[in-house]
Motif scaffolding. Structure first.
Motif, mmCIF file in Angstrom:
data_model
loop_
_atom_site.group_PDB
_atom_site.id
_atom_site.type_symbol
_atom_site.label_atom_id
_atom_site.label_comp_id
_atom_site.label_asym_id
_atom_site.label_seq_id
_atom_site.Cartn_x
_atom_site.Cartn_y
_atom_site.Cartn_z
ATOM 1 N N SER A 174 0.848 -1.195 0.000
ATOM 2 C CA SER A 174 0.000 0.000 0.000
ATOM 3 C C SER A 174 0.879 1.239 0.000
ATOM 4 O O SER A 174 2.098 1.161 0.140
ATOM 5 C CB SER A 174 -0.915 0.009 1.231
ATOM 6 O OG SER A 174 -0.151 0.143 2.419
ATOM 7 N N GLU A 175 0.246 2.377 -0.147
ATOM 8 C CA GLU A 175 0.961 3.632 -0.098
ATOM 9 C C GLU A 175 1.264 4.004 1.352
ATOM 10 O O GLU A 175 0.820 3.331 2.285
ATOM 11 C CB GLU A 175 0.147 4.714 -0.804
ATOM 12 C CG GLU A 175 -0.027 4.422 -2.294
ATOM 13 C CD GLU A 175 -0.928 5.415 -2.998
ATOM 14 O OE1 GLU A 175 -1.721 6.074 -2.298
ATOM 15 O OE2 GLU A 175 -0.825 5.536 -4.228
ATOM 16 N N ARG A 221 0.097 -4.149 -10.151
ATOM 17 C CA ARG A 221 -0.630 -2.907 -9.848
ATOM 18 C C ARG A 221 -1.984 -2.888 -10.567
ATOM 19 O O ARG A 221 -3.017 -2.574 -9.956
ATOM 20 C CB ARG A 221 0.211 -1.702 -10.276
ATOM 21 C CG ARG A 221 -0.452 -0.363 -9.996
ATOM 22 C CD ARG A 221 0.439 0.786 -10.460
ATOM 23 N NE ARG A 221 -0.249 2.062 -10.296
ATOM 24 C CZ ARG A 221 -0.242 2.779 -9.183
ATOM 25 N NH1 ARG A 221 0.416 2.344 -8.140
ATOM 26 N NH2 ARG A 221 -0.888 3.931 -9.109
ATOM 27 N N ASP A 222 -1.995 -3.243 -11.862
ATOM 28 C CA ASP A 222 -3.260 -3.273 -12.608
ATOM 29 C C ASP A 222 -4.231 -4.265 -11.985
ATOM 30 O O ASP A 222 -5.435 -3.989 -11.862
ATOM 31 C CB ASP A 222 -3.000 -3.658 -14.068
ATOM 32 C CG ASP A 222 -2.293 -2.562 -14.838
ATOM 33 O OD1 ASP A 222 -2.219 -1.432 -14.322
ATOM 34 O OD2 ASP A 222 -1.797 -2.845 -15.941
ATOM 35 N N LEU A 225 -5.670 -2.756 -8.705
ATOM 36 C CA LEU A 225 -6.553 -1.616 -8.945
ATOM 37 C C LEU A 225 -7.866 -2.048 -9.586
ATOM 38 O O LEU A 225 -8.916 -1.445 -9.324
ATOM 39 C CB LEU A 225 -5.853 -0.582 -9.819
ATOM 40 C CG LEU A 225 -4.669 0.147 -9.170
ATOM 41 C CD1 LEU A 225 -4.042 1.121 -10.152
ATOM 42 C CD2 LEU A 225 -5.101 0.868 -7.904
ATOM 43 N N GLU A 226 -7.829 -3.080 -10.423
ATOM 44 C CA GLU A 226 -9.066 -3.575 -11.044
ATOM 45 C C GLU A 226 -10.033 -4.115 -10.005
ATOM 46 O O GLU A 226 -11.246 -4.167 -10.237
ATOM 47 C CB GLU A 226 -8.742 -4.663 -12.064
ATOM 48 C CG GLU A 226 -8.151 -4.118 -13.356
ATOM 49 C CD GLU A 226 -7.449 -5.195 -14.143
ATOM 50 O OE1 GLU A 226 -7.631 -6.385 -13.821
ATOM 51 O OE2 GLU A 226 -6.705 -4.853 -15.071
ATOM 52 N N SER A 228 -10.268 -2.730 -7.025
ATOM 53 C CA SER A 228 -10.428 -1.602 -6.087
ATOM 54 C C SER A 228 -9.677 -1.854 -4.788
ATOM 55 O O SER A 228 -10.137 -1.478 -3.704
ATOM 56 C CB SER A 228 -11.920 -1.356 -5.810
ATOM 57 O OG SER A 228 -12.597 -1.021 -7.000
ATOM 58 N N ALA A 231 -3.239 0.492 -3.951
ATOM 59 C CA ALA A 231 -2.190 0.474 -4.976
ATOM 60 C C ALA A 231 -0.844 0.152 -4.335
ATOM 61 O O ALA A 231 -0.469 0.753 -3.332
ATOM 62 C CB ALA A 231 -2.121 1.821 -5.680
ATOM 63 N N GLY A 425 -11.690 -1.133 -12.132
ATOM 64 C CA GLY A 425 -10.352 -0.632 -12.418
ATOM 65 C C GLY A 425 -10.274 0.239 -13.653
ATOM 66 O O GLY A 425 -11.048 1.177 -13.857
#
Length: 470
Positions: A174-175, A221-222, A225-226, A228, A231, A425
Motif C-alpha cells: 500500500s501507499e 498494480r493493474d 486496482l481492477e 479496487s 495500490a 479498475g
C-alpha cells in the motif's frame, strides 16, 4: 543476461517474517496463511529456492532475539537477500514503519520499542554484502518504506550507504498512509500476497520467460486496482528491479521471446519491402492503363468513369488485407450467443470480424490465433459480463489491447456491457456501450452507431440539431 539477474542460491537467503497472533493488536490469521503461501511460491518450480535457504519466523515474541538473528543472516548473505514481512503495520511518531510482533504495543510511543522498525532493517541492509536486496512488505502503511525522505538522518545514511552497492528493490502492499487488505473466511489470505502469488503462478502473457521485478510490478498494480484494492508502491536503486524473481508460467506460445520477435520483425520488414516493390509496379501499370484510357476518352461521362476506376484501383475497392480484421470479439463461453449476434451484425454492415467460434477451426492453434487476432485487429470489442470479468483469458485479452493504446486515442478497446455488471479498475475510465435491456432492433442501431463513431472518431447526428426554445 545481466549478471545482476542470475542468482547463486548457495550464497543467497530468503527471510520470511509474519505475525498472526497479538497480545495488544487485533488477531490476523491471514498473515500466517500468506506467510505459508509465499514460502511455497519461493520453494516451488517457478522460483526455485532451496527450502534450506528459506528461513521462516512466525509469531516472534522478543524483538531482541529476532533482531540478532536477522542481522546475522543479513550480514552473512553475499548474493541475493530476500526479506518479506506480513502482519500489522503501524506508523511511529517519527513516521517510520513499525512491523508488528506478538508483543508490539498499540501505543504510539511504546510500539517503537516493541516492534520491528524499518529503520533497523535498513541499517542492517547497509552493512550487507548482498549484491541484490529485495524487500517485500505486506502490511498497512508499508509505503513508508518506499518514500525517499532525505531529511531523516537514519534514512539519509541508509540511502547514502546503499547507493554504493548495486541492486536494491522494495515492494509494498500500500501507499505510505494507506491500509492493506485481507480476506475474510476460514482460510484467509492478505489481498496483496494472494494477488502477487496468483499472478506468478498463472503467468503473464506477452512477457518473456524470465520475470524480473520491474516486469511484474505493472501487472500486479493493474490487477489490484481492477479489484479496487490499495495500490502497491516500489522503490528501485541501481537496477535492483532487474532481479529475476520467477519463470513465466504461461505456455511458450504466449510468451514474448526477444529473439523470436526480432526474427519476426525482420521477416515482416522483408515482406513489406517486397510488397512495396510489387505495389509500385502495379501502380505504374495502372497509371499507364489510365493514361491510355484517358487518351481515348472524349466525353465528360467517360472522364468521370475513368476517375472512378482510378479511385477503385488505388483504394483496392475497399477490401481489407486478408490478415487483418476491423474487429476482434473478446468474450467468454457463457456469452457465446451474444458474441455471435454482435459478429453477425457487424459483418452484415460490411466490417471484417474475427470471432473464436467461427474462425478458430479444427486443426488451428487457438492460443496463437488469439494472440494474432489481438495484434492484427484494428479494434477489440470486449463483451463485459460477470462471467467475462472473472475470466483469466478475457482479462489478458483486454489488458493486452489497452497496453497498445493506453490513452485511448486510437480507440482500440471498445467495452460493451451485455448485462448490468461493474467496470472495475481501468475499464471504468473507458467510454463503454450498453446493449442489455434493449430489443434487437434498438441494440443493432446502438451497436452500429457506436462502432461507426469509434472508427471515425465522432458521432454527429444526421439531422441538424433543433434550436433549444425555452
Amino acid at each position: 543476461m545481466d549478471e545482476l539477474t542470475a542468482p547463486d542460491f548457495s550464497r543467497s537467503r530468503a527471510i520470511l517474517v509474519g505475525t498472526s497472533e497479538y497480545k495488544y493488536l487485533p488477531q490476523m490469521p491471514a498473515a500466517a496463511n500468506s506467510l505459508d503461501r509465499i514460502k511455497n511460491l519461493l520453494t516451488g518450480p517457478l522460483c526455485g529456492w532451496p527450502s534450506e535457504k528459506v528461513d521462516v519466523f512466525l509469531n516472534e515474541n522478543a524483538l531482541g532475539d529476532l533482531s540478532f538473528k536477522l542481522a546475522k543472516m543479513i550480514v552473512e548473505t553475499s548474493d541475493v537477500l530476500f526479506f518479506y514481512y506480513v502482519g500489522h503495520g503501524q506508523s511511529t511518531l517519527n513516521e517510520d514503519l513499525c512491523m508488528g510482533l506478538v508483543d508490539t504495543s498499540a501505543d504510539p510511543v511504546e510500539r517503537e520499542f516493541s516492534g520491528l522498525l524499518m529503520a533497523a532493517i535498513r541499517r542492517m541492509l547497509s552493512h550487507s554484502r548482498a549484491r541484490v536486496r529485495v524487500i517485500v512488505l505486506d502490511c498497512c502503511f508499508s509505503g513508508i518504506a518506499t518514500e525517499n525522505r532525505q531529511g531523516n538522518s537514519d534514512e539519509a545514511e541508509y540511502f547514502a550507504d546503499i547507493a554504493k552497492v548495486s541492486g536494491a528493490y522494495t515492494l509494498t502492499a500500500s501507499e505510505a498512509h494507506a491500509p492493506a487488505r485481507y480476506e475474510a473466511g476460514p482460510s484467509p489470505l492478505t489481498q496483496f500476497t494472494k494477488n502477487f502469488c496468483d499472478l506468478i503462478q498463472h503467468g503473464i502473457p506477452g512477457e518473456p520467460l524470465p520475470l524480473t521485478l520491474n516486469l511484474i510490478f505493472p501487472h500486479l498494480r493493474d490487477r489490484l486496482l481492477e479489484q479496487s484494492l490499495p495500490a502497491p508502491t516500489q522503490l528501485n536503486i541501481d537496477r535492483g528491479s532487474s532481479f529475476v524473481f520467477a519463470r513465466n508460467a504461461v505456455s511458450p506460445e504466449l510468451r514474448f521471446d526477444p529473439r523470436v520477435e526480432v526474427e519476426r520483425l525482420r521477416i515482416a520488414l522483408r515482406e513489406a519491402q517486397e510488397r512495396e516493390s510489387e505495389l509500385r509496379n502495379t501502380a505504374n501499370d495502372l497509371m499507364n492503363e489510365l493514361n491510355k484510357l484517358r487518351s481515348r476518352s472524349s466525353s465528360s461521362q467517360d472522364r468521370r468513369d475513368l476517375s472512378k476506376a482510378e479511385v477503385d484501383r488505388n483504394e483496392g475497392n475497399g477490401k481489407p488485407d486478408s490478415d487483418t480484421w476491423d474487429f476482434f470479439v473478446s468474450y467468454t463461453g457463457a456469452d457465446l450467443q451474444w458474441a455471435e449476434w454482435v459478429a453477425a451484425v457487424l459483418e452484415d454492415a460490411g466490417y471484417r470480424v474475427l470471432i473464436q467460434a467461427w474462425d478458430f477451426v479444427v486443426g488451428s492453434n487457438w492460443q496463437l490465433q488469439m494472440l494474432h487476432g489481438i495484434r492484427s485487429s484494428a479494434r477489440m470489442i470486449a463483451l463485459l459480463s460477470s462471467s467475462y470479468l472473472s475470466s483469466v483469458y478475457g482479462q489478458s485479452e483486454w489488458q493486452a489491447t489497452l497496453r497498445a493504446d493506453p490513452d485511448g486515442i486510437q480507440r482500440k478497446l471498445l467495452p460493451v456491457r451485455i448485462e448490468d455488471c461493474p467496470r472495475p479498475g481501468l475499464l471504468d475510465t473507458i467510454v463503454s456501450l450498453d446493449l442489455f435491456g434493449l430489443d434487437e432492433d434498438a441494440a443493432r442501431r446502438r451497436l452500429l452507431q457506436a462502432v461507426a463513431g469509434a472508427v471515425s472518431g465522432r458521432v454527429k447526428p444526421s439531422e441538424k440539431p433543433k434550436f433549444p426554445f425555452r
